[in-house]
Design a protein around this motif. Structure first.
Motif, short mmCIF file in Angstrom:
data_model
loop_
_atom_site.label_atom_id
_atom_site.label_comp_id
_atom_site.label_asym_id
_atom_site.label_seq_id
_atom_site.Cartn_x
_atom_site.Cartn_y
_atom_site.Cartn_z
N ARG A 116 0.80 -1.23 0.00
CA ARG A 116 0.00 0.00 0.00
C ARG A 116 0.83 1.27 0.00
O ARG A 116 0.49 2.24 -0.68
N GLY A 117 1.91 1.29 0.74
CA GLY A 117 2.75 2.49 0.76
C GLY A 117 3.32 2.80 -0.61
O GLY A 117 3.31 3.95 -1.06
N GLU A 118 3.83 1.76 -1.27
CA GLU A 118 4.41 1.96 -2.61
C GLU A 118 3.34 2.30 -3.64
O GLU A 118 3.55 3.14 -4.51
N ILE A 119 2.17 1.66 -3.52
CA ILE A 119 1.07 1.97 -4.44
C ILE A 119 0.62 3.41 -4.28
O ILE A 119 0.45 4.14 -5.27
N ASP A 120 0.46 3.86 -3.03
CA ASP A 120 0.03 5.24 -2.79
C ASP A 120 1.04 6.23 -3.35
O ASP A 120 0.65 7.28 -3.91
N ALA A 121 2.32 5.93 -3.22
CA ALA A 121 3.35 6.85 -3.69
C ALA A 121 3.33 6.98 -5.21
O ALA A 121 3.38 8.09 -5.75
N ILE A 122 3.25 5.85 -5.91
CA ILE A 122 3.26 5.94 -7.38
C ILE A 122 1.94 6.47 -7.91
O ILE A 122 1.90 7.18 -8.92
N PHE A 175 3.72 0.54 -24.45
CA PHE A 175 2.72 0.08 -25.41
C PHE A 175 2.42 -1.41 -25.22
O PHE A 175 1.27 -1.84 -25.29
N GLY A 176 3.46 -2.20 -24.96
CA GLY A 176 3.23 -3.61 -24.68
C GLY A 176 2.41 -3.80 -23.41
O GLY A 176 1.50 -4.64 -23.34
N TYR A 177 2.71 -3.01 -22.40
CA TYR A 177 1.97 -3.02 -21.13
C TYR A 177 0.52 -2.62 -21.36
O TYR A 177 -0.41 -3.27 -20.85
N LEU A 178 0.29 -1.56 -22.14
CA LEU A 178 -1.07 -1.15 -22.48
C LEU A 178 -1.82 -2.29 -23.17
O LEU A 178 -2.98 -2.56 -22.84
N ARG A 221 2.99 -8.43 -9.38
CA ARG A 221 1.55 -8.39 -9.09
C ARG A 221 0.89 -7.17 -9.70
O ARG A 221 1.39 -6.06 -9.58
N ILE A 222 -0.24 -7.40 -10.34
CA ILE A 222 -1.02 -6.29 -10.88
C ILE A 222 -1.81 -5.66 -9.74
O ILE A 222 -2.33 -6.36 -8.87
N THR A 223 -1.85 -4.34 -9.70
CA THR A 223 -2.51 -3.63 -8.61
C THR A 223 -3.38 -2.50 -9.16
O THR A 223 -3.41 -2.24 -10.36
N GLU A 224 -4.04 -1.79 -8.25
CA GLU A 224 -4.89 -0.67 -8.67
C GLU A 224 -4.08 0.40 -9.39
O GLU A 224 -4.61 1.12 -10.25
N ALA A 225 -2.78 0.52 -9.08
CA ALA A 225 -1.95 1.52 -9.76
C ALA A 225 -1.92 1.28 -11.26
O ALA A 225 -1.91 2.23 -12.05
N ASP A 226 -1.90 0.01 -11.66
CA ASP A 226 -1.90 -0.31 -13.10
C ASP A 226 -3.20 0.11 -13.76
O ASP A 226 -3.20 0.67 -14.86
N PHE A 244 -3.80 2.72 -16.70
CA PHE A 244 -4.34 2.18 -17.95
C PHE A 244 -5.38 3.10 -18.58
O PHE A 244 -5.38 3.34 -19.79
N THR A 245 -6.30 3.63 -17.77
CA THR A 245 -7.41 4.39 -18.36
C THR A 245 -6.94 5.69 -19.02
O THR A 245 -7.63 6.23 -19.88
N THR A 246 -5.77 6.20 -18.62
CA THR A 246 -5.18 7.33 -19.33
C THR A 246 -4.42 6.85 -20.57
O THR A 246 -4.57 7.43 -21.65
N LEU A 247 -3.65 5.79 -20.42
CA LEU A 247 -2.87 5.30 -21.57
C LEU A 247 -3.76 4.90 -22.73
O LEU A 247 -3.42 5.15 -23.90
N VAL A 248 -4.89 4.27 -22.45
CA VAL A 248 -5.73 3.76 -23.53
C VAL A 248 -6.39 4.90 -24.31
O VAL A 248 -6.79 4.72 -25.47
N ARG A 249 -6.49 6.08 -23.72
CA ARG A 249 -7.06 7.25 -24.40
C ARG A 249 -6.00 8.14 -25.03
O ARG A 249 -6.32 9.07 -25.77
#
Length: 329
Positions: free
Chosen positions: A176-182, A271-274, A234-239, A243-248
């Motif tokens: 959570r700490g790392e997720i909140d920071a990024i 782009f591969g990640y998207l 691990r995929i998290t909420e940060a991804d 994503f919703t910005t990258l896809v637009r």
């Protein structure tokens, strides 16, 4: 985009003259929380108990903030638990409205024709912007929350007892700490950064977030060169927030918002990640490029007065993403 002032609708855009030409996003207003047993939220907010069929989600398919909530509803298997309304892609003098056009779903709960009517039902004297997503409580007849970052956390674990499919915990305690920071960095420079570029009305106010945006994208490109996801394995909420910005980005922000130094397609890792996230089961179903492109290019007359919607880019998000070279999740 208009706003309500003491319960009265006004067709009024952001006043960038007061901010030196910069776009400043207003804070959301409804901040209560849904928990499995109705206990208070993490910051002591009033708690609402999770129940199947009690809550209703209002979204726009065009909006990246609402898209987050739609993705979590899908990934967590909550389609039969939380009902849905989808506004029209065009946002004009009445703000978000409901229609019978392709991809929309009417307001079956409150019978509203305009989203601001839902806000007024929750608070007849409401003052503030009328935004999506909105999480509505049928039982008490009010808005629980309209902050996307909090709604996705409620959907992440609050309704686990009713979920119809298994999904990871996207906000695990040990990260959570790392997720909140990024999240904070990506929100300021990328998620909101594209809007700060697009809605700026003075050159300097545009250039500052422009440079910060591409510095952040360069850093994310490097980060994803040796990590499959932002947190590693691990995929998290940060991804999903990214994503919703990258896809637009290439379809809208690159041209319409003048974020044109590079496209996401120019970044091999991003782009591969998207592509991988777009191909995650169920996610493509939540992504509607017709709503996305028509909303931005038709709704923002100060940026695109002709309201012509570009036909490009020709972008294949279903192609090989190549992320298998990194350690599998």
């Amino acid at each position: 985009m208009g706003l309500l002032v003491n319960g009265e609708w006004r067709d009024q855009w952001y006043d960038t003259e007061k901010t030196g030409g910069s776009f400043e996003r207003t804070k959301t207003s409804f901040r209560n929380w849904i928990t499995p047993n109705g206990a208070p939220g993490p910051d002591g907010q009033d708690g609402f108990p999770a129940e199947s069929g009690r809550y209703h989600l209002y979204v726009s398919l065009a909006c990246p903030w609402a898209h987050r909530a739609l993705i979590f509803r899908k990934l967590k298997g909550l389609e039969e638990v939380i009902s849905l309304s989808v506004v029209d892609w065009f946002m004009g003098e009445n703000g978000w409205e409901f229609s019978d056009r392709q991809g929309t779903i009417p307001d079956t709960v409150n019978g509203a024709s305009k989203l601001y009517e839902v806000y007024l039902k929750a608070d007849p004297t409401f003052t503030g912007r009328v935004t999506v997503p909105v999480l509505w409580d049928r039982k008490t007849g009010t808005i629980v929350n309209n902050e996307s970052a909090e709604i996705i956390r409620m959907l992440n674990t609050g309704f686990d007892a009713f979920a119809t499919r298994q999904a990871p915990d996207f906000y695990p305690a040990d990260l959570r700490g790392e997720i909140d920071a990024i999240n904070a960095t990506i929100y300021d420079a990328v998620n909101n950064g594209v809007y700060k570029c697009g809605f700026a009305t003075k050159q300097e106010a545009y250039e500052r977030p422009f440079h910060a945006l591409f510095e952040a994208l360069d850093e994310l490109e490097a980060r994803l060169s040796n990590r499959r996801y932002l947190m590693g394995e691990r995929i998290t909420e940060a991804d999903w927030r990214l994503f919703t910005t990258l896809v637009r980005f290439d379809a809208v922000y690159h041209g319409h918002f003048k974020c044109n130094l590079r496209q996401i397609a120019d970044y091999p890792n991003l782009f591969g990640y998207l592509r991988e996230l777009y191909q995650w089961p169920g996610v493509a179903e939540t992504t509607d490029f017709h709503h996305i492109k028509h909303h931005y290019y038709e709704s923002h007359a100060t940026i695109n007065p002709t309201r012509i919607v570009p036909l490009g880019p020709d972008q294949d998000l279903a192609g090989p993403h190549g992320r298998e070279r990194l350690k599998a999740a």
